[in-house]
Design an enzyme around this catalytic site. Structure first.
Site: not given
Ligand SMILES: NC(=O)c1ccc[n+]([C@@H]2O[C@H](COP(=O)([O-])OP(=O)(O)OC[C@H]3O[C@@H](n4cnc5c(N)ncnc54)[C@H](O)[C@@H]3O)[C@@H](O)[C@H]2O)c1
Length: 268
Positions: A173, A208
């Site tokens: 990651y 999330t």
């Molecule tokens: N939640 C956190 O603490 C956090 C922190 C830093 C970065 N992020 C990043 O934010 C972004 C959103 O994550 P989140 O926390 O909202 O999680 P989440 O699981 O709520 O949302 C992620 C979304 O991406 C979709 N997804 C996953 N694989 C996929 C694919 N192969 N094709 C299309 N869609 C796909 C999922 O179905 C989901 O709807 C991600 O890139 C994550 O790495 C999250």
């Protein structure tokens, strides 16, 4: 156009952009929550549509860009929020997340270097495919469309604090997010003379589906909150606010940046 718009940060961006008057195309692997997000937006009187996306597939990204054109005629703003924390991550499956955390803790108790030495190559490849190659493919497919428009537009990628902090455990990651950061800077430099701004957001820990399993385990939850000077996790809407700024004309001289809405994580 918001990839990963079915849940979490992507959904919050979809709702916020729609509230500001944008027509929103949600692109995501998961259909049911994506359609629920579309219905929620439509119920406010705003316009939204859904297209299924496999972020790691070039053909799927091209179909997504074509769908945006078909629905709305232009692509003005792109947010690439589709992402996974590990190879078999499924957004919303907290049980699987808990099981994986337990397995990782057991492996680490036997060998503290297990997350590196025994890293499953399929996990490494899938995380890089979705998070990094997926971001590249979304930029390629949409920038190609934007370059043909009178007003090209703006792209916002979602990296993480893990772009600059290796955190703990598997390298998949953080390496993928460091890649998103550099990809964003490279794309920004290439596209700036052509009128497209590209910026990254590097959120801290946000409430999330991705952090739901972690939130269930007091030791991990307290560790994260203890390392966050504001003493709490962030809300998806707090990331959407930053995405809105970066995408808007208020950020007209900002490109190639990585902004960290992280509760002060990087103050140390
Ligand atoms: N939640 C956190 O603490 C956090 C922190 C830093 C970065 N992020 C990043 O934010 C972004 C959103 O994550 P989140 O926390 O909202 O999680 P989440 O699981 O709520 O949302 C992620 C979304 O991406 C979709 N997804 C996953 N694989 C996929 C694919 N192969 N094709 C299309 N869609 C796909 C999922 O179905 C989901 O709807 C991600 O890139 C994550 O790495 C999250």
């Amino acid at each position: 156009m918001i990839t990963g718009g079915s849940n979490g940060i992507g959904r919050a961006c979809s709702e916020r952009f729609a509230a500001e008057g944008a027509n929103v195309l949600i692109a995501d692997l998961l259909v049911d929550p994506g359609q629920a997000a579309v219905e929620a937006i439509r119920s406010t009187g705003a316009t939204a549509a859904f297209v299924q996306l496999e972020a790691a597939s070039q053909a799927s990204n091209e179909a997504m860009a074509a769908a945006a054109l078909e629905h709305f005629g232009t692509i003005d703003i792109v947010v690439t929020a589709a992402g996974i924390s590990h190879g078999d991550y499924k957004s919303g499956d907290v049980e699987a997340g808990l099981k994986r955390m337990q397995q990782a803790a057991e492996a680490s108790a036997v060998n503290p270097a297990a997350s590196l030495i025994d890293l499953d190559l399929d996990d490494w490849r899938r995380v890089l495919d979705v998070n990094l190659t997926g971001t590249l493919l979304a930029i390629q497919s949409t920038a190609a469309v934007m370059l043909d428009q009178d007003k090209p537009g703006s792209i916002v990628t979602i990296a993480s604090i893990a772009a600059r902090d290796p955190l703990w455990g598997s390298p998949s990651y953080p390496v993928s997010k460091a890649g998103v950061w550099m990809l964003t800077k490279n794309a920004a430099r290439t596209l700036a003379p052509l009128g497209i701004r590209v910026n990254a957001i590097g959120p801290g820990f946000i409430e999330t589906n991705m952090t739901a399993a972690l939130g269930e385990v007091d030791d991990y939850n307290n560790l994260v909150i203890g390392l966050t000077p504001m003493g709490r996790k962030g809300k998806p809407s707090e990331i959407a606010n930053v995405a809105l700024f970066l995408a808007s004309d208020e950020a007209s001289y900002v490109t190639g940046e990585l902004i960290h809405p992280d509760g002060g994580w990087f103050t140390g």
